[in-house]
Design a protein around this motif. Structure first.
Motif, PDB file in Angstrom:
ATOM      1  N   LYS A 221      -5.305  23.465   2.429  1.00 35.69           N
ATOM      2  CA  LYS A 221      -3.914  23.747   2.736  1.00 35.69           C
ATOM      3  C   LYS A 221      -3.043  22.675   2.092  1.00 35.69           C
ATOM      4  CE  LYS A 221      -4.907  26.012   7.155  1.00 35.69           C
ATOM      5  NZ  LYS A 221      -4.675  26.002   8.626  1.00 35.69           N
ATOM      6  N   PRO A 222      -2.051  23.077   1.318  1.00 32.66           N
ATOM      7  CA  PRO A 222      -1.234  22.080   0.624  1.00 32.66           C
ATOM      8  C   PRO A 222      -0.441  21.223   1.601  1.00 32.66           C
ATOM      9  CG  PRO A 222      -0.263  24.269   0.419  1.00 32.66           C
ATOM     10  CD  PRO A 222      -1.616  24.460   1.041  1.00 32.66           C
ATOM     11  N   VAL A 223      -0.281  19.963   1.257  1.00 31.04           N
ATOM     12  CA  VAL A 223       0.534  19.043   2.042  1.00 31.04           C
ATOM     13  C   VAL A 223       1.940  19.068   1.461  1.00 31.04           C
ATOM     14  CG1 VAL A 223       0.850  16.645   2.750  1.00 31.04           C
ATOM     15  CG2 VAL A 223      -1.461  17.598   2.561  1.00 31.04           C
ATOM     16  N   ARG A 224       2.913  19.389   2.287  1.00 29.46           N
ATOM     17  CA  ARG A 224       4.298  19.496   1.830  1.00 29.46           C
ATOM     18  C   ARG A 224       5.103  18.293   2.285  1.00 29.46           C
ATOM     19  NH1 ARG A 224       3.582  23.361  -1.944  1.00 29.46           N
ATOM     20  NH2 ARG A 224       2.714  25.280  -1.063  1.00 29.46           N
ATOM     21  N   ARG A 225       5.931  17.780   1.401  1.00 27.67           N
ATOM     22  CA  ARG A 225       6.824  16.682   1.736  1.00 27.67           C
ATOM     23  C   ARG A 225       8.203  16.943   1.121  1.00 27.67           C
ATOM     24  NH1 ARG A 225       3.447  15.944   4.861  1.00 27.67           N
ATOM     25  NH2 ARG A 225       2.185  14.071   5.269  1.00 27.67           N
ATOM     26  N   ARG A 226       9.230  16.431   1.778  1.00 28.84           N
ATOM     27  CA  ARG A 226      10.577  16.537   1.249  1.00 28.84           C
ATOM     28  C   ARG A 226      10.650  15.751  -0.049  1.00 28.84           C
ATOM     29  NH1 ARG A 226      15.470  13.694   2.547  1.00 28.84           N
ATOM     30  NH2 ARG A 226      14.309  12.457   4.071  1.00 28.84           N
ATOM     31  N   LYS A 227      11.250  16.369  -1.050  1.00 29.62           N
ATOM     32  CA  LYS A 227      11.282  15.732  -2.365  1.00 29.62           C
ATOM     33  C   LYS A 227      12.322  14.625  -2.409  1.00 29.62           C
ATOM     34  CE  LYS A 227       8.095  18.227  -4.247  1.00 29.62           C
ATOM     35  NZ  LYS A 227       6.811  17.613  -4.595  1.00 29.62           N
TER      36      LYS A 227
ATOM     37  N   VAL B 253       0.863  -1.183   0.000  1.00 32.60           N
ATOM     38  CA  VAL B 253       0.000   0.000   0.000  1.00 32.60           C
ATOM     39  C   VAL B 253       0.896   1.229   0.000  1.00 32.60           C
ATOM     40  CG1 VAL B 253      -1.657   1.353   1.324  1.00 32.60           C
ATOM     41  CG2 VAL B 253      -1.948  -1.122   1.127  1.00 32.60           C
ATOM     42  N   GLN B 254       0.794   2.021  -1.043  1.00 35.14           N
ATOM     43  CA  GLN B 254       1.604   3.239  -1.084  1.00 35.14           C
ATOM     44  C   GLN B 254       1.047   4.269  -0.105  1.00 35.14           C
ATOM     45  OE1 GLN B 254       3.639   4.639  -4.569  1.00 35.14           O
ATOM     46  NE2 GLN B 254       2.182   3.559  -5.868  1.00 35.14           N
ATOM     47  N   PRO B 255       1.905   4.969   0.626  1.00 37.52           N
ATOM     48  CA  PRO B 255       1.422   6.026   1.511  1.00 37.52           C
ATOM     49  C   PRO B 255       0.642   7.084   0.730  1.00 37.52           C
ATOM     50  CG  PRO B 255       3.696   5.475   2.019  1.00 37.52           C
ATOM     51  CD  PRO B 255       3.357   4.751   0.746  1.00 37.52           C
ATOM     52  N   PHE B 256      -0.319   7.713   1.383  1.00 34.62           N
ATOM     53  CA  PHE B 256      -1.205   8.647   0.681  1.00 34.62           C
ATOM     54  C   PHE B 256      -0.465   9.840   0.109  1.00 34.62           C
ATOM     55  CE2 PHE B 256      -1.103  10.477   4.948  1.00 34.62           C
ATOM     56  CZ  PHE B 256      -1.063  11.845   4.708  1.00 34.62           C
ATOM     57  N   ASP B 257       0.732  10.143   0.633  1.00 31.93           N
ATOM     58  CA  ASP B 257       1.499  11.302   0.174  1.00 31.93           C
ATOM     59  C   ASP B 257       2.649  10.906  -0.742  1.00 31.93           C
ATOM     60  OD1 ASP B 257       2.910  10.000   2.131  1.00 31.93           O
ATOM     61  OD2 ASP B 257       3.324  11.768   3.351  1.00 31.93           O
ATOM     62  N   ALA B 258       2.623   9.693  -1.276  1.00 33.46           N
ATOM     63  CA  ALA B 258       3.755   9.177  -2.044  1.00 33.46           C
ATOM     64  C   ALA B 258       4.072  10.029  -3.265  1.00 33.46           C
ATOM     65  CB  ALA B 258       3.492   7.733  -2.464  1.00 33.46           C
TER      66      ALA B 258
END
Length: 620
Positions: A437-443, A328-333
């Motif tokens: 609100k945008p979800v930010r993740r390290r690229k 299952v890929q994480p929702f923020d993948a």
């Protein structure tokens, strides 16, 4: 006890008569109820509105027995396999301590360095937790590192599923996905696994690149079987028996939120591979080992929380469909590197389905369903036909151009359905929240082999060699990697980047009851592109509506009301809006009135409307 006691016995003809009467009252003119209510998949498979025992295609066999439609093994449950592309020993341990039973490690440039495998697996029991290495061109080096690590600990890498070790086990390598067939190093590695590591396999046949390029289920299946046959030829040519070669191959498929399509795809894949094994003279070795991973193409960057629902349905379908391992890929993948929360949700999704829902206690729960069995058989037939085309053209490598063209055609049809919102994407093309609100993740480090166009604007698309639909430009190019939501999300990005959010004025005519439905429809459409909407409020006075339009600062308007009120007021209101400076006047519904440029309706090309509106608003 007779469960049907007290109910009249009805035939299919009785249903046809009742359904036809309902359709007649709705104004539909069709030849038959089945024809009106059936739909076609991208593979030409008919999904009918009703199935009965006459639709059963034949005996699907028993779980663990040829033709393996009902499962390659007579054991319920699956391996919870999570993917890691970053050298993070703490995240690896957190997964294994909280429900994950095997690891899928991406090794090489831009991922986990080969030299850090020891650190990543420092506290992992290699004889218990299966390890899957995806290392591409670094496969031999990564495999040697894993062998050395296992030897230094006195362990045999591989592991397996509880109670069924032969069905689990590690996989040392995937090939290069859609790019290559097993080379000499891979064949040597397979021989080494057969000789000394019975819990290991050397080959993963990657079907996901064909899915991620926009291919259909039958195309994904056909290409995977063709690639599997190519790997079989390489392995047997390298000295392995057919049985040994079959035992060295695992297949990886995409699982989507289309529940029944995924169930049928996995069942059909086993039927197809069993046929290959049968033709090769080893029917008893034809149980296909499957690893299902939730689709990357279906994931959205906007309203990514909805991805939790998509992956839950996809995981359910993969488990019901009989995959031995599920990721299952994480929702923020698709946003970057998943965080601890998203990884936890991903693994808990599987734990809930396996343990709380008891899904892992039943083998092939969809087996015997008239619908599922028929769809499985029809999909297998469509995939086998395309597989034969690929083989007739010389195999998967020689037929790369033909495969690319066919997938491009499917991708274009799906893109058209998405643009017209016949395939709605919740939170993106339907029910968007422009204030989210945008979800930010390290690229993560970019993968040069699979361009991901998320968030790119047209100039960047040109640089990447992709057109507006995400298709690769030019003949012979690699398969692209697309996400279905990207065209809408690019417009959202563009709207968000403006100093002030572009606005469309909704010229509401009449009382609330008259215009609410079409106002909601129009607002939903424009907001799917990131555009704000302002309404005139109830009323029919053209000058009052035009004044409200002028105050809004918008230059594009859309009339919203009932057909009856359009007939009375549409022309006058459109004329007043024009005098107030409207460059474009739309109408929600259908109808032609003086001063109105075009209409918006269910099934219209929403992307074309949005792009035209961006031009009218001079958004660049």
């Amino acid at each position: 006890m007779e469960l049907a006691a007290g109910f009249a016995s009805l035939s299919r003809d009785d249903w046809r008569a009742l359904a036809a009467e309902v359709l007649r009252r709705s104004g539909a003119e069709v030849g038959s109820a089945e024809e009106a209510l059936s739909r076609q998949t991208y593979d030409g498979v008919t999904v009918a509105p009703l199935y009965d025992a006459d639709d059963l295609p034949g005996d699907p066999g028993a779980p663990g027995a040829a033709p393996y439609v009902r499962g390659a093994r007579a054991v319920a449950g699956w391996d919870v396999r999570q993917r890691h592309a970053v050298a993070d020993p703490e995240a690896v341990l957190a997964d294994l301590e909280n429900g994950v039973t095997s690891l899928w490690l991406v090794v090489g440039d831009g991922a986990i360095p080969v030299g850090e495998l020891g650190a990543v697996l420092k506290d992992v029991y290699l004889d218990l937790a299966p390890i899957v290495l995806e290392a591409g061109e670094r496969t031999r080096e990564a495999a040697e590192a894993l062998f050395s690590l296992a030897a230094s600990r006195g362990a045999a890498p591989g592991g397996g599923l509880p109670g069924d070790s032969a069905a689990g086990g590690g996989v040392l390598t995937g090939n290069l996905g859609a790019s290559a067939v097993l080379g000499d190093d891979g064949v040597e590695l397979a021989r080494r696994c057969v000789a000394g590591y019975p819990g290991l396999r050397a080959v993963t046949v990657e079907a996901t690149p064909y899915h991620d390029a926009g291919g259909s289920d039958a195309e994904e299946l056909a290409c995977s079987i063709a690639r599997g046959v190519a790997e079989l030829r390489a392995l047997t040519g390298g000295g392995l028996s057919v049985e040994q070669a079959l035992g060295q191959i695992e297949f990886r498929y995409a699982a989507t939120a289309d529940q029944f399509a995924t169930i049928a795809k996995l069942r059909a894949a086993r039927r197809l591979w069993a046929r290959v094994a049968e033709v090769c003279g080893a029917p008893e070795a034809g149980g296909q080992r499957q690893h299902a991973v939730t689709s990357s193409a279906m994931m959205t960057a906007r309203d990514p929380w909805v991805n939790m629902l998509r992956t839950t349905v996809a995981c359910f379908a993969a488990g019901v469909g009989g995959a031995e391992a599920v990721t299952v890929q994480p929702f923020d993948a698709c946003l970057g590197l998943p965080d601890g929360f998203s990884r936890r949700i991903a693994r808990n999704t599987q734990s809930l389905l396996l343990e709380e829902s008891g899904l892992g206690r039943v083998i092939d729960p969809a087996g015997g369903s008239w619908y599922v069995e028929r769809r499985t058989a029809d999909l297998a037939e469509a995939a086998w036909a395309f597989f034969q085309e690929i083989e007739a053209a010389g195999g998967i490598v020689a037929a790369a151009g033909r495969v690319s063209e066919r997938i491009a055609a499917t991708r274009a049809r799906r893109a058209d359905d998405i643009a017209h919102r016949r395939l709605p994407i919740t939170g993106v093309s339907e029910y968007p929240d422009i204030h989210e609100k945008p979800v930010r993740r390290r690229k993560a480090a970019p993968d040069p082999s699979a361009p991901d166009t998320a968030g790119l604007h047209e100039a960047a698309l040109d640089e990447a060699g992709l057109d507006e639909a995400g298709e690769t430009a030019g003949p012979g190019a690699e398969l692209p990697k697309v996400r279905y939501a990207e065209p809408f999300e690019r417009l959202r990005d563009l709207a968000d980047a403006q100093p002030e959010r572009p606005t469309v004025f909704l010229a509401t005519i009449g009382p609330l009851a008259a215009h609410t439905a079409r106002t909601a429809f129009a607002a939903n459409l424009f907001q799917a592109g990131g555009l704000a909407t302002e309404t005139a409020g109830p009323g029919t006075d053209p000058e009052q509506i035009a004044t409200a339009f002028a105050v809004s600062g918008a230059t594009v308007a859309c009339l919203c009301s009932s057909d009856k009120l359009y007939a009375q007021h549409a022309t006058a209101v459109a004329t007043a809006l024009r005098k107030a400076g409207a460059r474009k006047v739309w109408l929600a519904g259908k109808g032609r009135y003086e001063g109105v440029d075009d209409d918006l309706h269910a099934g219209c090309d929403a992307l074309a409307v949005l792009r035209e509106t961006f031009d009218d608003l001079e958004v660049t």
